[in-house]
Write a protein that holds these residues in place. Structure first.
Motif, PDB file in Angstrom:
ATOM      1  N   ILE A   1     -37.923 -49.871 -71.179  1.00  0.00           N
ATOM      2  CA  ILE A   1     -38.444 -51.291 -71.717  1.00  0.00           C
ATOM      3  C   ILE A   1     -39.289 -51.876 -70.619  1.00  0.00           C
ATOM      4  CG2 ILE A   1     -37.287 -53.258 -72.281  1.00  0.00           C
ATOM      5  CD1 ILE A   1     -35.037 -51.873 -73.525  1.00  0.00           C
ATOM      6  N   ILE A   2     -39.005 -51.806 -69.377  1.00  0.00           N
ATOM      7  CA  ILE A   2     -39.543 -52.606 -68.421  1.00  0.00           C
ATOM      8  C   ILE A   2     -40.850 -52.320 -68.216  1.00  0.00           C
ATOM      9  CG2 ILE A   2     -39.972 -53.464 -66.047  1.00  0.00           C
ATOM     10  CD1 ILE A   2     -37.751 -54.959 -67.453  1.00  0.00           C
ATOM     11  N   ARG A   3     -41.347 -50.796 -67.780  1.00  0.00           N
ATOM     12  CA  ARG A   3     -42.439 -50.277 -67.471  1.00  0.00           C
ATOM     13  C   ARG A   3     -43.112 -49.949 -68.598  1.00  0.00           C
ATOM     14  NH1 ARG A   3     -41.601 -52.953 -63.368  1.00  0.00           N
ATOM     15  NH2 ARG A   3     -39.675 -52.471 -62.342  1.00  0.00           N
ATOM     16  N   GLY A   4     -42.635 -49.664 -69.738  1.00  0.00           N
ATOM     17  CA  GLY A   4     -43.379 -48.859 -71.003  1.00  0.00           C
ATOM     18  C   GLY A   4     -43.595 -49.926 -72.012  1.00  0.00           C
ATOM     19  N   VAL A   5     -43.003 -50.997 -71.826  1.00  0.00           N
ATOM     20  CA  VAL A   5     -43.047 -52.106 -72.883  1.00  0.00           C
ATOM     21  C   VAL A   5     -43.506 -53.671 -72.225  1.00  0.00           C
ATOM     22  CG1 VAL A   5     -42.170 -53.365 -74.982  1.00  0.00           C
ATOM     23  CG2 VAL A   5     -41.837 -51.020 -74.568  1.00  0.00           C
ATOM     24  N   LEU A   6     -42.417 -54.044 -71.524  1.00  0.00           N
ATOM     25  CA  LEU A   6     -42.429 -55.576 -70.968  1.00  0.00           C
ATOM     26  C   LEU A   6     -43.608 -55.676 -70.180  1.00  0.00           C
ATOM     27  CD1 LEU A   6     -41.452 -58.004 -71.617  1.00  0.00           C
ATOM     28  CD2 LEU A   6     -39.676 -57.731 -69.946  1.00  0.00           C
ATOM     29  N   LEU A   7     -44.070 -54.712 -69.128  1.00  0.00           N
ATOM     30  CA  LEU A   7     -45.035 -54.684 -68.046  1.00  0.00           C
ATOM     31  C   LEU A   7     -46.449 -54.771 -68.515  1.00  0.00           C
ATOM     32  CD1 LEU A   7     -46.214 -54.828 -64.935  1.00  0.00           C
ATOM     33  CD2 LEU A   7     -45.859 -52.236 -65.106  1.00  0.00           C
ATOM     34  N   PRO A   8     -46.699 -53.856 -69.336  1.00  0.00           N
ATOM     35  CA  PRO A   8     -48.025 -53.790 -70.140  1.00  0.00           C
ATOM     36  C   PRO A   8     -48.198 -55.067 -70.879  1.00  0.00           C
ATOM     37  CG  PRO A   8     -46.485 -52.010 -71.116  1.00  0.00           C
ATOM     38  CD  PRO A   8     -45.933 -52.496 -69.759  1.00  0.00           C
ATOM     39  N   ALA A   9     -47.324 -55.323 -71.700  1.00  0.00           N
ATOM     40  CA  ALA A   9     -47.390 -56.478 -72.626  1.00  0.00           C
ATOM     41  C   ALA A   9     -47.847 -57.885 -71.795  1.00  0.00           C
ATOM     42  CB  ALA A   9     -46.225 -56.672 -73.545  1.00  0.00           C
ATOM     43  N   VAL A  10     -46.741 -57.982 -70.836  1.00  0.00           N
ATOM     44  CA  VAL A  10     -47.142 -59.333 -69.987  1.00  0.00           C
ATOM     45  C   VAL A  10     -48.465 -58.955 -69.329  1.00  0.00           C
ATOM     46  CG1 VAL A  10     -46.419 -60.418 -67.618  1.00  0.00           C
ATOM     47  CG2 VAL A  10     -44.687 -59.761 -69.498  1.00  0.00           C
ATOM     48  N   MET A  11     -49.153 -57.883 -68.817  1.00  0.00           N
ATOM     49  CA  MET A  11     -50.193 -57.834 -67.957  1.00  0.00           C
ATOM     50  C   MET A  11     -51.395 -58.090 -69.087  1.00  0.00           C
ATOM     51  SD  MET A  11     -49.683 -54.857 -65.084  1.00  0.00           S
ATOM     52  CE  MET A  11     -51.132 -55.650 -64.136  1.00  0.00           C
ATOM     53  N   ALA A  12     -51.193 -57.516 -70.442  1.00  0.00           N
ATOM     54  CA  ALA A  12     -52.324 -57.956 -71.445  1.00  0.00           C
ATOM     55  C   ALA A  12     -52.329 -59.075 -71.684  1.00  0.00           C
ATOM     56  CB  ALA A  12     -51.415 -56.955 -72.795  1.00  0.00           C
ATOM     57  N   LEU A  13     -51.213 -60.163 -71.749  1.00  0.00           N
ATOM     58  CA  LEU A  13     -51.356 -61.425 -72.221  1.00  0.00           C
ATOM     59  C   LEU A  13     -52.147 -62.193 -70.874  1.00  0.00           C
ATOM     60  CD1 LEU A  13     -47.946 -62.154 -73.699  1.00  0.00           C
ATOM     61  CD2 LEU A  13     -49.958 -62.253 -74.882  1.00  0.00           C
ATOM     62  N   LEU A  14     -51.661 -61.952 -69.694  1.00  0.00           N
ATOM     63  CA  LEU A  14     -52.483 -62.533 -68.627  1.00  0.00           C
ATOM     64  C   LEU A  14     -53.940 -61.970 -68.278  1.00  0.00           C
ATOM     65  CD1 LEU A  14     -49.524 -62.016 -66.229  1.00  0.00           C
ATOM     66  CD2 LEU A  14     -50.007 -63.994 -67.015  1.00  0.00           C
ATOM     67  N   GLY A  15     -54.314 -61.027 -68.757  1.00  0.00           N
ATOM     68  CA  GLY A  15     -55.704 -60.578 -68.738  1.00  0.00           C
ATOM     69  C   GLY A  15     -56.118 -60.436 -67.189  1.00  0.00           C
ATOM     70  N   GLU A  16     -57.208 -61.193 -66.772  1.00  0.00           N
ATOM     71  CA  GLU A  16     -57.855 -61.186 -65.432  1.00  0.00           C
ATOM     72  C   GLU A  16     -56.789 -62.094 -64.500  1.00  0.00           C
ATOM     73  OE1 GLU A  16     -60.132 -59.474 -64.515  1.00  0.00           O
ATOM     74  OE2 GLU A  16     -60.503 -58.780 -66.509  1.00  0.00           O
ATOM     75  N   ARG A  17     -55.970 -62.867 -65.165  1.00  0.00           N
ATOM     76  CA  ARG A  17     -55.112 -63.664 -64.353  1.00  0.00           C
ATOM     77  C   ARG A  17     -54.177 -62.791 -63.641  1.00  0.00           C
ATOM     78  NH1 ARG A  17     -55.728 -66.905 -69.135  1.00  0.00           N
ATOM     79  NH2 ARG A  17     -53.798 -66.026 -69.751  1.00  0.00           N
ATOM     80  N   ASN A  18     -54.096 -61.525 -64.034  1.00  0.00           N
ATOM     81  CA  ASN A  18     -53.125 -60.747 -63.142  1.00  0.00           C
ATOM     82  C   ASN A  18     -53.592 -60.487 -61.739  1.00  0.00           C
ATOM     83  OD1 ASN A  18     -51.272 -59.203 -64.888  1.00  0.00           O
ATOM     84  ND2 ASN A  18     -53.123 -58.950 -66.302  1.00  0.00           N
ATOM     85  N   TRP A  19     -54.956 -60.922 -61.317  1.00  0.00           N
ATOM     86  CA  TRP A  19     -55.498 -60.525 -60.205  1.00  0.00           C
ATOM     87  C   TRP A  19     -55.755 -62.064 -59.300  1.00  0.00           C
ATOM     88  CZ3 TRP A  19     -54.007 -55.825 -60.749  1.00  0.00           C
ATOM     89  CH2 TRP A  19     -54.180 -55.360 -61.682  1.00  0.00           C
ATOM     90  N   TYR A  20     -55.094 -62.682 -59.863  1.00  0.00           N
ATOM     91  CA  TYR A  20     -55.251 -64.155 -59.363  1.00  0.00           C
ATOM     92  C   TYR A  20     -54.758 -64.407 -57.954  1.00  0.00           C
ATOM     93  CZ  TYR A  20     -54.623 -69.254 -58.573  1.00  0.00           C
ATOM     94  OH  TYR A  20     -54.441 -70.524 -57.940  1.00  0.00           O
ATOM     95  N   LEU A  21     -55.354 -64.800 -57.047  1.00  0.00           N
ATOM     96  CA  LEU A  21     -54.910 -65.148 -55.566  1.00  0.00           C
ATOM     97  C   LEU A  21     -55.623 -66.272 -55.110  1.00  0.00           C
ATOM     98  CD1 LEU A  21     -53.350 -64.068 -53.117  1.00  0.00           C
ATOM     99  CD2 LEU A  21     -55.518 -63.243 -52.356  1.00  0.00           C
ATOM    100  N   PRO A  22     -54.933 -67.629 -54.899  1.00  0.00           N
ATOM    101  CA  PRO A  22     -55.388 -68.776 -54.686  1.00  0.00           C
ATOM    102  C   PRO A  22     -56.355 -68.645 -53.342  1.00  0.00           C
ATOM    103  CG  PRO A  22     -53.069 -69.225 -55.082  1.00  0.00           C
ATOM    104  CD  PRO A  22     -53.337 -67.651 -55.228  1.00  0.00           C
ATOM    105  N   LYS A  23     -57.335 -69.459 -53.303  1.00  0.00           N
ATOM    106  CA  LYS A  23     -58.184 -69.392 -52.133  1.00  0.00           C
ATOM    107  C   LYS A  23     -57.427 -69.636 -50.838  1.00  0.00           C
ATOM    108  CE  LYS A  23     -62.481 -70.604 -54.449  1.00  0.00           C
ATOM    109  NZ  LYS A  23     -63.611 -71.790 -54.458  1.00  0.00           N
ATOM    110  N   TRP A  24     -56.465 -70.314 -50.631  1.00  0.00           N
ATOM    111  CA  TRP A  24     -55.713 -70.718 -49.597  1.00  0.00           C
ATOM    112  C   TRP A  24     -54.966 -69.450 -49.006  1.00  0.00           C
ATOM    113  CZ3 TRP A  24     -50.429 -70.733 -49.492  1.00  0.00           C
ATOM    114  CH2 TRP A  24     -49.942 -70.858 -51.076  1.00  0.00           C
ATOM    115  N   LEU A  25     -54.672 -68.500 -49.878  1.00  0.00           N
ATOM    116  CA  LEU A  25     -54.155 -67.334 -49.616  1.00  0.00           C
ATOM    117  C   LEU A  25     -54.937 -66.022 -49.083  1.00  0.00           C
ATOM    118  CD1 LEU A  25     -51.235 -67.414 -52.266  1.00  0.00           C
ATOM    119  CD2 LEU A  25     -51.113 -67.863 -49.670  1.00  0.00           C
TER     120      LEU A  25
END
Length: 749
Positions: free
Chosen positions: A695-719
């Motif tokens: 459920i976690i790796r096969g369904v929830l993880l890909p669904a959440v990452m699909a919804l987030l899109g490019e925001r998956n790789w977000y890192l604030p400049k101060w970091l």
């Protein structure tokens, strides 16, 4: 990586490259390390946790007083003599004759001392139908179970001569022998069967004998080395048999998993047409790096146990941490060397009926591809349904009740001695597990101390905490007294706990507490359970905080993404919550307990929730790091985020499924043991891993990452100044154009 530099950096990549170039040296160093660790550990011997270090609170204080006084408490035994009907009473001649016969029979064995008749000690039930003959076993209490058989046989002979009475023995020694006879080989069988089960699953996964043997051999050698290291470390942090069992369990699980990840990637690259050297380099830079990140995360999680202040937990945490570290090092050093040595021979011993299809390097799973197509088509629905299902499963955990399981809860009615235990508690509430007051004074025979002891005995009964008899044993030379108080409530932990509180909060302050220089900690089974619970509850927040914060930081540094770090923690917490819910539903409420051969015992063993959290939080990172690393790698190669998710999940599905099946199978073996606490541990671990890998790796993880899109790789400049622990991909990957966002800028992954 954006400059097209073809170098591969990273600890795992460098270690794998060196090992592949210096194959025999790497193998020789590993063998030498294992042999030296075992030899030094054997020479040093192992120091085990002492009773006085097991717990905190009053239980610890009592154990320390007994240890400092040099008092060896013998194993106490009790013979219950009880009328089967309403006719015979303890005052009748037949009953008296049976008591006399029991006393004489046990004394004739020469194995007992301090035999007391119920007519002397007033251990006769209120209804007059039951009485207790009490005595101690000679010699060391720890080995009393090995000497109690003649006494048990003597009691059985008396029973044959008095059919109208029930004559049964119970006590520390007899329970020890009964459990050793019934369950002594349980753990060994579980541990021994875990290796063949793991090997069988690997054989099916790889379809080749040599490929299946490698992970098992490396896991076993890692365990052997850790056993030696445990001997050395035990002189600083004492170990225990429980820590040894947990180390074996964790070592086999992660050792096999890490090798499986590495070996699968190397085979996949070779199947895609890479030469052996390039395939190994890619495996080192990708799967090897994922193993290091996962291993460090698991080690951090295991280190959380060191914050409990409980010696048993500290031993388990340190032993688990060591075996994970050793397995991780072995996987990124000696495994590349062995693969380089074997080359194509890793495919030797192929099983015809498991012949794997040779495609153009594809390792896709048709089942998970079909699932992913539906998940990615409707990610919002997938998130809502999966999250709702996990929250529903986790809901029972809100009412979780923890306690140390009593004898009848632990073993049910499967053993005759459990029935004896229940009969003693019914006739003499708390008599089988009395509270023990350890009284230490400057002069135990001083008039004020003796008066306080007598007053304590009287008030313990008048307060309603006990129905008696309250027994006092003096150790004059050590100025210590033991006061045994049967608690009202018996095997009912809640009611017995209330009686204990009365003794500690009311009776003791009014009696022994008024005498200067007197220590009177109260210990025993009920007190131990309460003190353990109290200390464990106090350590929950720091342990949870430590594990979660450090896991978050490791994910942040490893993927340089705030989003990935946050989702990692949230998904892991969901997985652990669902495991808690299943535990409570099955073992506390008894819903579907018969399906796993268990019983609803009304509570979860005290140590399990925190233990499960630490173990599961660490182990679930195996899959998470492996899957997310593959997704990130595909994204950097130029795929869109959605396509990278599909590629990452589908191509890792086979190895994640194999790893999960191995873990579930190994943990499920412990769920087949007779003890309810072991069933709870086995079922909890197996259920959590199964949920995590599906459920976690096969369904929830890909669904959440699909919804987030490019925001998956977000890192604030101060970091951005954070250390860059991400890995460069293979030269083949590096030569390809980087993924770009909608404005044509390279995506910073």
């Amino acid at each position: 990586m954006g400059n097209g530099d073809s170098r591969v950096r990273g600890l795992a990549a460098r270690a794998g490259g060196w090992s592949a170039r210096h194959r025999w040296a790497a193998v020789g160093i590993w063998v030498l390390f294992v042999v030296l660790a075992m030899g030094l550990g054997s020479a040093a011997g192992r120091v085990d946790v002492k009773d006085s270090d097991q717990l905190g609170g009053e239980t610890h204080t009592a154990a320390r007083i007994i240890e400092d006084a040099g008092i060896e408490e013998p194993a106490g035994e009790t013979v219950l003599i009880q009328a089967k009907g309403d006719g015979v009473k303890a005052t009748d001649a037949e009953f008296r004759a049976a008591v006399t016969a029991v006393v004489a029979a046990v004394e004739r064995t020469g194995e007992v001392t301090d035999v007391t008749s119920p007519y002397e000690s007033d251990t006769i039930s209120q209804d007059g139908r039951s009485a207790l003959v009490q005595f101690d076993m000679r010699g060391d209490a720890d080995t009393a179970g090995e000497r109690v058989e003649p006494v048990l046989n003597a009691v059985e002979e008396v029973q044959k001569d008095h059919e109208s009475l029930r004559i049964e023995e119970i006590g520390g020694a007899s329970m020890m022998k009964t459990f050793d006879d019934a369950f002594g080989d349980d753990f060994k069988k579980a541990e021994y069967s875990a290796v063949p089960v793991a090997f069988g699953i690997l054989l099916i996964a790889f379809g080749a004998l040599v490929a299946a043997v490698l992970p098992v051999v490396l896991a076993i050698t890692a365990i052997m080395a850790t056993m030696g290291l445990m001997g050395l470390v035990s002189h600083l942090q004492p170990m225990s048999e429980t820590a040894n069992s947990v180390m074996l369990l964790v070592g086999l699980a992660v050792g096999v998993d890490y090798c499986l990840f590495y070996l699968r990637r190397e085979r996949e690259e070779r199947a895609a047409g890479r030469d052996a050297q390039t395939a190994l380099r890619i495996a080192a830079a990708t799967s090897g790096r994922a193993i290091v990140v996962s291993g460090v995360t698991v080690c951090v999680a295991m280190a959380g146990m060191l914050f409990t202040g409980l010696a048993e937990f500290e031993a388990m945490g340190l032993a688990s941490l060591m075996v994970v570290a050793v397995a991780m090092v072995g996987s990124v050093t000696v495994l590349p060397a062995l693969l380089s040595l074997l080359g194509e021979r890793v495919e030797k011993g192929r099983l015809p009926f498991l012949r794997k299809r040779r495609t153009s390097g594809s390792n896709d799973s048709r089942f998970w591809r079909a699932v992913l197509d539906r998940v990615l088509a409707r990610p919002v629905l997938a998130v809502v349904v999966a999250t709702g299902a996990l929250l529903a499963v986790a809901a029972p955990a809100v009412g979780m009740k923890t306690q140390n399981l009593t004898l009848d809860q632990e073993f049910g009615d499967s053993l005759p001695i459990v029935q004896t235990y229940n009969r003693v508690n019914d006739a003499f509430p708390g008599g089988s597990e009395p509270a023990e007051v350890v009284v230490k004074a400057d002069d135990i025979n001083a008039p004020e101390v003796k008066s306080a002891l007598a007053d304590f005995r009287d008030r313990a009964i008048s307060s309603g905490a006990s129905r008696g008899p309250v027994e006092i044993k003096l150790h004059d030379q050590q100025n210590v007294a033991f006061v045994y108080v049967p608690l009202v409530g018996g095997s009912d932990q809640d009611k017995a706990g209330e009686s204990l509180d009365t003794l500690r909060d009311e009776v003791r302050p009014a009696t022994l507490g008024k005498v200067d220089g007197v220590e009177a900690p109260i210990t025993g089974q009920v007190a131990g359970s309460k003190d353990f619970n109290d200390q464990l509850v106090g350590s929950v927040v720091p342990v949870f905080a430590f594990v979660v914060v450090f896991a978050f930081l490791l994910m942040l540094l490893s993927f340089r993404s705030l989003t990935v770090a946050i989702t990692s923690i949230v998904l892991n917490l969901l997985s652990v919550g669902a495991a808690y819910g299943i535990l409570v539903a099955v073992f506390q409420h008894g819903w579907g307990a018969s399906l796993v051969g268990a019983e609803g015992v009304g509570a979860i063993i005290t140590w399990l929730p925190l233990f499960l959290f630490v173990i599961l939080f660490g182990l679930s990172m195996d899959y998470h790091v492996f899957v997310v690393s593959r997704i990130r790698e595909a994204r950097m190669r130029g795929r869109t985020t959605r396509d990278a998710i599909r590629h990452g999940v589908v191509t890792t599905a086979g190895v994640v499924t194999s790893a999960a099946v191995i873990m579930v199978a190994v943990f499920a073996i412990f769920g087949t043991l007779s003890m309810q606490s072991m069933k709870q541990m086995g079922v909890g671990l197996a259920a959590a891993v199964l949920i995590d890998a599906t459920i976690i790796r096969g369904v929830l993880l890909p669904a959440v990452m699909a919804l987030l899109g490019e925001r998956n790789w977000y890192l604030p400049k101060w970091l951005h100044r954070l250390p860059d622990l991400t890995h460069d991909e293979s030269p083949q990957a590096a030569a390809r154009p980087l993924a770009k966002d909608d404005e044509g800028e390279p995506v910073k992954v």
